[in-house]
Design a protein around this motif. Structure first.
Motif, PDB file in Angstrom:
ATOM      1  N   PRO A 104       7.547   0.236  -9.662  1.00 30.26           N
ATOM      2  CA  PRO A 104       8.601  -0.430  -8.881  1.00 30.26           C
ATOM      3  C   PRO A 104       8.927  -1.842  -9.365  1.00 30.26           C
ATOM      4  O   PRO A 104      10.068  -2.290  -9.246  1.00 30.26           O
ATOM      5  N   ILE A 105       7.914  -2.541  -9.905  1.00 39.80           N
ATOM      6  CA  ILE A 105       8.169  -3.891 -10.411  1.00 39.80           C
ATOM      7  C   ILE A 105       9.120  -3.835 -11.601  1.00 39.80           C
ATOM      8  O   ILE A 105      10.075  -4.614 -11.695  1.00 39.80           O
ATOM      9  N   PHE A 106       8.857  -2.905 -12.516  1.00 37.78           N
ATOM     10  CA  PHE A 106       9.741  -2.742 -13.670  1.00 37.78           C
ATOM     11  C   PHE A 106      11.136  -2.289 -13.226  1.00 37.78           C
ATOM     12  O   PHE A 106      12.145  -2.675 -13.817  1.00 37.78           O
ATOM     13  N   MET A 107      11.183  -1.468 -12.175  1.00 38.00           N
ATOM     14  CA  MET A 107      12.476  -1.002 -11.672  1.00 38.00           C
ATOM     15  C   MET A 107      13.324  -2.170 -11.179  1.00 38.00           C
ATOM     16  O   MET A 107      14.532  -2.225 -11.413  1.00 38.00           O
ATOM     17  N   ILE A 108      12.684  -3.115 -10.495  1.00 34.19           N
ATOM     18  CA  ILE A 108      13.425  -4.273  -9.981  1.00 34.19           C
ATOM     19  C   ILE A 108      13.961  -5.122 -11.133  1.00 34.19           C
ATOM     20  O   ILE A 108      15.079  -5.635 -11.083  1.00 34.19           O
ATOM     21  N   ILE A 109      13.144  -5.244 -12.195  1.00 33.62           N
ATOM     22  CA  ILE A 109      13.549  -6.050 -13.341  1.00 33.62           C
ATOM     23  C   ILE A 109      14.785  -5.471 -14.031  1.00 33.62           C
ATOM     24  O   ILE A 109      15.694  -6.201 -14.430  1.00 33.62           O
ATOM     25  N   ILE A 110      14.822  -4.123 -14.146  1.00 30.45           N
ATOM     26  CA  ILE A 110      15.931  -3.502 -14.884  1.00 30.45           C
ATOM     27  C   ILE A 110      17.101  -3.101 -13.986  1.00 30.45           C
ATOM     28  O   ILE A 110      18.165  -2.738 -14.494  1.00 30.45           O
ATOM     29  N   SER A 111      16.927  -3.175 -12.660  1.00 28.37           N
ATOM     30  CA  SER A 111      17.998  -2.734 -11.751  1.00 28.37           C
ATOM     31  C   SER A 111      19.311  -3.498 -11.927  1.00 28.37           C
ATOM     32  O   SER A 111      20.388  -2.906 -11.805  1.00 28.37           O
ATOM     33  N   PRO A 112      19.287  -4.827 -12.215  1.00 33.42           N
ATOM     34  CA  PRO A 112      20.580  -5.513 -12.440  1.00 33.42           C
ATOM     35  C   PRO A 112      21.325  -4.958 -13.645  1.00 33.42           C
ATOM     36  O   PRO A 112      22.560  -4.952 -13.662  1.00 33.42           O
ATOM     37  N   LEU A 113      20.602  -4.503 -14.664  1.00 35.29           N
ATOM     38  CA  LEU A 113      21.240  -3.958 -15.862  1.00 35.29           C
ATOM     39  C   LEU A 113      21.747  -2.537 -15.638  1.00 35.29           C
ATOM     40  O   LEU A 113      22.858  -2.185 -16.040  1.00 35.29           O
ATOM     41  N   LEU A 114      20.913  -1.696 -14.991  1.00 36.88           N
ATOM     42  CA  LEU A 114      21.276  -0.288 -14.809  1.00 36.88           C
ATOM     43  C   LEU A 114      22.261  -0.062 -13.669  1.00 36.88           C
ATOM     44  O   LEU A 114      23.184   0.751 -13.784  1.00 36.88           O
ATOM     45  N   PHE A 115      22.059  -0.741 -12.546  1.00 34.73           N
ATOM     46  CA  PHE A 115      22.831  -0.441 -11.341  1.00 34.73           C
ATOM     47  C   PHE A 115      23.684  -1.612 -10.860  1.00 34.73           C
ATOM     48  O   PHE A 115      24.279  -1.540  -9.784  1.00 34.73           O
ATOM     49  N   LYS A 116      23.717  -2.686 -11.642  1.00 39.34           N
ATOM     50  CA  LYS A 116      24.532  -3.856 -11.296  1.00 39.34           C
ATOM     51  C   LYS A 116      24.145  -4.424  -9.932  1.00 39.34           C
ATOM     52  O   LYS A 116      24.990  -4.980  -9.214  1.00 39.34           O
ATOM     53  N   GLU A 117      22.872  -4.295  -9.571  1.00 38.45           N
ATOM     54  CA  GLU A 117      22.415  -4.841  -8.299  1.00 38.45           C
ATOM     55  C   GLU A 117      22.092  -6.326  -8.455  1.00 38.45           C
ATOM     56  O   GLU A 117      21.539  -6.747  -9.469  1.00 38.45           O
ATOM     57  N   HIS A 118      22.430  -7.088  -7.426  1.00 36.59           N
ATOM     58  CA  HIS A 118      22.088  -8.507  -7.427  1.00 36.59           C
ATOM     59  C   HIS A 118      20.587  -8.658  -7.246  1.00 36.59           C
ATOM     60  O   HIS A 118      19.995  -8.057  -6.347  1.00 36.59           O
ATOM     61  N   LEU A 119      19.931  -9.432  -8.106  1.00 36.60           N
ATOM     62  CA  LEU A 119      18.489  -9.618  -8.030  1.00 36.60           C
ATOM     63  C   LEU A 119      18.169 -10.631  -6.939  1.00 36.60           C
ATOM     64  O   LEU A 119      18.326 -11.839  -7.120  1.00 36.60           O
ATOM     65  N   ASN A 120      17.765 -10.125  -5.800  1.00 34.95           N
ATOM     66  CA  ASN A 120      17.449 -10.948  -4.639  1.00 34.95           C
ATOM     67  C   ASN A 120      16.082 -11.604  -4.841  1.00 34.95           C
ATOM     68  O   ASN A 120      15.064 -10.931  -4.877  1.00 34.95           O
ATOM     69  N   VAL A 245       9.914  -2.393  -2.571  1.00 34.77           N
ATOM     70  CA  VAL A 245       9.088  -3.127  -1.609  1.00 34.77           C
ATOM     71  C   VAL A 245       8.492  -2.193  -0.559  1.00 34.77           C
ATOM     72  O   VAL A 245       7.275  -2.186  -0.327  1.00 34.77           O
ATOM     73  N   VAL A 246       9.344  -1.397   0.086  1.00 35.77           N
ATOM     74  CA  VAL A 246       8.879  -0.517   1.158  1.00 35.77           C
ATOM     75  C   VAL A 246       7.945   0.569   0.608  1.00 35.77           C
ATOM     76  O   VAL A 246       7.027   1.022   1.292  1.00 35.77           O
ATOM     77  N   GLY A 247       8.151   0.950  -0.657  1.00 35.45           N
ATOM     78  CA  GLY A 247       7.313   1.992  -1.260  1.00 35.45           C
ATOM     79  C   GLY A 247       5.845   1.640  -1.309  1.00 35.45           C
ATOM     80  O   GLY A 247       4.984   2.534  -1.349  1.00 35.45           O
ATOM     81  N   TYR A 248       5.520   0.347  -1.288  1.00 34.91           N
ATOM     82  CA  TYR A 248       4.121  -0.067  -1.334  1.00 34.91           C
ATOM     83  C   TYR A 248       3.379   0.236  -0.034  1.00 34.91           C
ATOM     84  O   TYR A 248       2.155   0.074   0.041  1.00 34.91           O
ATOM     85  N   VAL A 249       4.101   0.688   0.980  1.00 32.24           N
ATOM     86  CA  VAL A 249       3.456   1.094   2.232  1.00 32.24           C
ATOM     87  C   VAL A 249       2.665   2.388   2.020  1.00 32.24           C
ATOM     88  O   VAL A 249       1.669   2.642   2.717  1.00 32.24           O
ATOM     89  N   GLU A 250       3.091   3.214   1.051  1.00 27.51           N
ATOM     90  CA  GLU A 250       2.426   4.512   0.837  1.00 27.51           C
ATOM     91  C   GLU A 250       0.927   4.396   0.564  1.00 27.51           C
ATOM     92  O   GLU A 250       0.133   5.102   1.207  1.00 27.51           O
ATOM     93  N   PRO A 251       0.466   3.543  -0.374  1.00 31.94           N
ATOM     94  CA  PRO A 251      -0.979   3.451  -0.584  1.00 31.94           C
ATOM     95  C   PRO A 251      -1.734   2.964   0.646  1.00 31.94           C
ATOM     96  O   PRO A 251      -2.901   3.325   0.850  1.00 31.94           O
TER      97      PRO A 251
END
Length: 302
Positions: A104-120, A245-251
């Motif tokens: 998930p950490i890597f996903m957040i890093i690349i999300s602005p490039l792949l999905f044009k999401e604003h990095l909050n 972020v919410v995914g870390y609730v699973e463990p």
């Protein structure tokens, strides 16, 4: 209730259902490849029956239009199952989960490039806090370094890449319903596991017992069929940052279920880590503005 809040509730419920797998796996005495295959077959059949009962048929047209991403996401899911379960067998569960959840950490890093999401930046801080909490929950700190198995690390990393693939390819899909998405992806995941199951047959002597088969069936029905329905519903309508972020609730759910049902102990550090994860997840959603909620729903294919 807004569509976005429904997506969040569905995602959290899916994480809760996933958390039951650790308890079930404890009592299953079958090769992990067969457990993954059984859960894939049962899960896909459950979702197919649910689709036929509620909608009458699959939307073949939308499946064809999105088949490339459905195929890639289904294969990613199957790889995640096999790699993570095998990592559990050759390494410790804590280290395997820790490496897998770096995805998930890597996903957040690349999300602005792949999905044009604003990095909050605030959500980025929440992810960092959640990951620190995960380290504390896993119990890796202070453990014997000799327990770290290179093969286990590589398998867990492979599971993490599969995890990333599922999120990426689902976000890239066009208009396809959660029913069609779930049925096709779980079916492809099951087919992906078949070669690994055949290899297990050739290499090991398999002893079938009713308890193991029954619990594998339950895992397929609850922790796969039901869970992935709510999972795909949830991630389709949420941003990558929220999913992370919410995914870390699973463990946390996994550890708590082990404490409750398997009577395993939970250290003070693990408790503090659980509080950090839950706090980060809640804070992440409290800082989400209404405008961001609309952005998260943009492109949803539910």
């Amino acid at each position: 209730m807004t569509q976005q809040n429904k997506a969040k509730i569905s995602y959290v419920f899916a994480l809760f259902l996933y958390g039951t797998m650790a308890v079930l796996l404890k009592y299953i005495n079958l090769p992990i490849e067969f457990v993954a295959l059984i859960r894939g077959i049962v899960g896909s059949l459950f979702l197919l029956i649910l689709t036929l009962l509620t909608r009458g048929k699959l939307d073949i047209s939308s499946i064809k239009k999105n088949f490339k991403y459905l195929l890639l996401s289904g294969m990613s899911l199957g790889i995640n199952w096999v790699c993570l379960f095998r990592a559990f067998r050759v390494s410790t569960v804590s280290i395997s989960i820790l490496v897998d959840y770096m995805a998930p950490i890597f996903m957040i890093i690349i999300s602005p490039l792949l999905f044009k999401e604003h990095l909050n930046k605030k959500k980025l801080i929440c992810v960092f806090i959640a990951f620190i909490g995960l380290i504390m929950v896993s119990g890796v700190v202070g453990s014997d370094i000799r327990m770290i198995n290179v093969e286990g690390l590589l398998l867990a990393a492979g599971a993490g890449l599969g995890f990333m693939g599922v999120i990426i390819f689902n976000k890239l899909m066009g208009d396809v319903s959660v029913y069609d998405k779930a049925v096709v992806q779980i079916s492809i995941a099951a087919l992906t596991v078949v070669p690994f199951a055949i290899k297990a047959v050739l290499e090991t002597s398999i002893v079938w017992d009713f308890k193991s088969v029954f619990l594998s069936f339950i895992m397929g029905l609850v922790s796969t069929g039901m869970a992935y329905y709510f999972y795909f519903y949830g991630i389709s309508g949420l941003s990558v940052q929220t999913v992370a972020v919410v995914g870390y609730v699973e463990p946390v759910i996994t550890v708590l279920s082990s404490v409750i049902f398997l009577k395993e102990s939970m250290s003070m550090a693990a408790m503090a880590g659980a509080v950090l994860i839950i706090g980060a997840a809640v804070s992440s959603e409290l800082i989400s503005g209404h405008g961001e909620d609309k952005k998260e729903l943009n492109g949803s294919a539910i």
